[in-house]
Design an enzyme around this catalytic site. Structure first.
Site, PDB file in Angstrom:
ATOM      1  N   ARG A 259      11.732 -13.892   3.554  1.00 32.34           N
ATOM      2  CA  ARG A 259      12.383 -14.352   2.341  1.00 32.34           C
ATOM      3  C   ARG A 259      13.703 -13.962   2.399  1.00 32.34           C
ATOM      4  NH1 ARG A 259      11.028 -10.286  -2.476  1.00 32.34           N
ATOM      5  NH2 ARG A 259      13.484  -9.998  -2.118  1.00 32.34           N
ATOM      6  N   HIS A 263      13.936 -12.139  -4.593  1.00 32.41           N
ATOM      7  CA  HIS A 263      12.549 -12.699  -4.997  1.00 32.41           C
ATOM      8  C   HIS A 263      12.615 -13.840  -6.011  1.00 32.41           C
ATOM      9  CE1 HIS A 263       8.428 -12.464  -6.513  1.00 32.41           C
ATOM     10  NE2 HIS A 263       9.170 -12.396  -7.911  1.00 32.41           N
ATOM     11  N   TYR A 272      16.909  -2.687  -2.602  1.00 31.21           N
ATOM     12  CA  TYR A 272      15.712  -2.070  -1.888  1.00 31.21           C
ATOM     13  C   TYR A 272      15.657  -2.703  -0.417  1.00 31.21           C
ATOM     14  CZ  TYR A 272      13.860  -6.584  -3.513  1.00 31.21           C
ATOM     15  OH  TYR A 272      13.732  -7.869  -3.835  1.00 31.21           O
TER      16      TYR A 272
HETATM   17  C1  LIG Z   1      -1.230 -10.193 -11.662  1.00 33.89           C
HETATM   18  C2  LIG Z   1       0.245  -9.893 -11.554  1.00 33.89           C
HETATM   19  N1  LIG Z   1       0.816  -8.959 -11.459  1.00 33.89           N
HETATM   20  C3  LIG Z   1       2.176  -8.704 -11.314  1.00 33.89           C
HETATM   21  C4  LIG Z   1       3.115  -9.815 -11.375  1.00 33.89           C
HETATM   22  C5  LIG Z   1       4.468  -9.717 -11.445  1.00 33.89           C
HETATM   23  N2  LIG Z   1       4.802 -10.390 -10.086  1.00 33.89           N
HETATM   24  C6  LIG Z   1       5.214 -11.658 -10.169  1.00 33.89           C
HETATM   25  S1  LIG Z   1       5.708 -12.257  -8.488  1.00 33.89           S
HETATM   26  C7  LIG Z   1       4.962 -10.591  -7.662  1.00 33.89           C
HETATM   27  C8  LIG Z   1       5.161 -10.378  -6.304  1.00 33.89           C
HETATM   28  C9  LIG Z   1       4.282 -11.425  -5.658  1.00 33.89           C
HETATM   29  O1  LIG Z   1       4.682 -11.045  -4.145  1.00 33.89           O
HETATM   30  P1  LIG Z   1       3.785 -11.857  -3.171  1.00 33.89           P
HETATM   31  O2  LIG Z   1       2.381 -12.451  -3.735  1.00 33.89           O
HETATM   32  O3  LIG Z   1       3.826 -11.402  -1.737  1.00 33.89           O
HETATM   33  O4  LIG Z   1       4.572 -13.403  -3.274  1.00 33.89           O
HETATM   34  P2  LIG Z   1       6.040 -13.740  -2.953  1.00 33.89           P
HETATM   35  O5  LIG Z   1       6.679 -13.595  -4.302  1.00 33.89           O
HETATM   36  O6  LIG Z   1       6.491 -12.705  -2.037  1.00 33.89           O
HETATM   37  O7  LIG Z   1       6.264 -15.202  -2.409  1.00 33.89           O
HETATM   38  C10 LIG Z   1       4.806  -9.781  -8.826  1.00 33.89           C
HETATM   39  C11 LIG Z   1       4.167  -8.524  -8.444  1.00 33.89           C
HETATM   40  C12 LIG Z   1       2.324 -11.198 -11.768  1.00 33.89           C
HETATM   41  N3  LIG Z   1       2.927 -12.221 -11.969  1.00 33.89           N
HETATM   42  N4  LIG Z   1       1.102 -11.001 -12.013  1.00 33.89           N
END
Ligand SMILES: Cc1ncc(C[n+]2csc(CCOP(=O)(O)OP(=O)(O)O)c2C)c(N)n1
Ligand SMILES: [Mg+2]
Length: 362
Positions: A259, A263, A272
């Site tokens: 990435r 985010h 971080y």
């Molecule tokens: C069930 C849930 N928990 C927390 C969140 C907040 N949240 C949004 S994106 C994210 C991280 C997702 O990480 P990943 O699955 O690795 O996808 P990436 O963003 O790295 O593509 C979180 C914790 C959410 N949207 N839904």
């Protein structure tokens, strides 16, 4: 832009390998893949800037994911359905969703196919079998598996593709979806773009399993980790998994990516991300790696690439100018697409809302 970048990890192919990997039209294939990947990069740069200027509300970039997204899009069939995670917007575009509609969506205006009801960067594109993204991490996994089950029952020739991130592998939905798909050997591909972060949580704290693809074995099907910054590897792996689906059942494909941005537009990774991360990510930049291959194979010269970039930027600027002055959805649209047929008390709600607004509804 020159492809000569210090420390860049070159793609492991030479001219002689490419016809075997990509077929006789390999040069055309590389140009197509490059165009889509470049569009993704141009979009991210421009839209993050627009968000910082307060002109769009939110943006979720996929810089670093371009090879994974384009490799996936080019390997699927028209009849397949994509259930995206947070960063697969480029898959919709490469499957034929019009860029103009996507830009209208980013401005959540009256032409936005979502009628302004989704966050920006959460497009829906039914015409290319791209389902609207659920913000709830992991929920799309069971949607995809349910769709695959329905396709099995209806004898539909398509497959479902569940796209998600490393963080989603910790959800109940990951377990439920993987287990169900394994038990019923459903026509579903799991595409886990491991960008090594779930917002600020590194993947090493997400799970004790170093390779996420290894989790597939516990559910009775194949899992494979690939270099997700290598568009050719992604294309090949997913296409082979897609072809084997009927005989061998599901596959979990884990493209390992970096990435390269925050985010989302609401995040500050400088708080971080460890020292050296951005350098390592830059050495695996999927676009620069492909540019280096294009140089080495003489497929698309720097000048042609620069022209292409300018064309994409000009097109995008024009679409943004149109979208920015397009009015938001009218208040009457609140009552559209909520139920198939209008009925009381919906009609009463609509009429009283209209009276409050001054009585302008059509
Ligand atoms: C069930 C849930 N928990 C927390 C969140 C907040 N949240 C949004 S994106 C994210 C991280 C997702 O990480 P990943 O699955 O690795 O996808 P990436 O963003 O790295 O593509 C979180 C914790 C959410 N949207 N839904
Ligand atoms: Mg992640």
């Amino acid at each position: 832009m020159s492809a000569a970048v210090a420390g860049l990890v070159p793609l492991p192919y030479g001219r002689e390998d490419l016809p075997g990997l990509l077929g006789p039209n390999w040069e055309e294939w590389l140009r197509t893949a490059y165009r889509w990947m470049l569009l993704g990069r141009v979009l991210d740069t421009r839209m993050l800037g627009m968000q910082r200027q307060g002109r769009v509300g939110f943006y979720g970039p996929a810089t670093g994911h371009e090879a994974a997204n384009v490799g996936l899009a080019l390997s699927l069939r028209k009849e397949d359905w994509v259930f995206p995670g947070l960063r697969e917007q480029l898959v919709a575009l490469a499957r034929g969703h019009p860029l103009g509609q996507y830009v209208h969506h980013l401005f959540t205006n009256g032409v936005d196919p979502c009628k302004g009801r989704q966050m920006p960067c959460h497009p829906t594109a039914r015409e290319v079998h791209y389902v609207s993204m659920s913000s709830t991490v992991g929920s799309q996994i069971i949607h995809a598996v349910g769709c695959a089950y329905a396709m099995r029952l209806r004898k539909d020739p398509g497959a479902a593709v569940a796209c998600f991130g490393d963080g989603a592998t910790s959800t109940n939905e990951f377990h439920a979806g993987m287990n169900f798909a394994g038990v019923y050997q459903l026509p579903v591909l799991f595409f886990c773009a491991n960008n090594q972060w779930a917002i600020s949580l590194p993947v090493s704290k997400q799970t004790r399993v170093p390779v996420l693809a290894d989790k597939a074995g516990e559910y009775g099907f194949n899992g494979v980790r690939i270099d997700g910054t290598d568009v050719i590897a992604v294309f090949h792996t997913v296409r082979a998994a897609r072809e084997r689906l009927a005989e061998q059942g599901p596959t979990l494909v884990e493209p390992l990516v970096y990435r390269m941005t925050p985010h989302t537009s609401s995040d500050d990774p400088t708080r971080y991300v460890p020292k050296g991360w951005m350098e390592e990510a830059a050495a695996h930049d999927p676009l620069t790696r492909l540019e280096e291959l294009l140089d080495r194979t003489g497929v698309l010269a720097v000048t042609a690439r620069e022209t292409l970039r300018q064309e994409l930027e000009t097109e995008l600027r024009k679409l943004i100018a149109e979208a920015e002055v397009t009015p938001p959805p009218g208040p009457d649209t609140l009552f559209v697409d909520t139920f198939r047929d209008t009925f009381w008390p919906l009609t009463e709600d609509r009429d009283s809302f209209d009276r409050e607004q001054g009585g302008h509804f059509p």
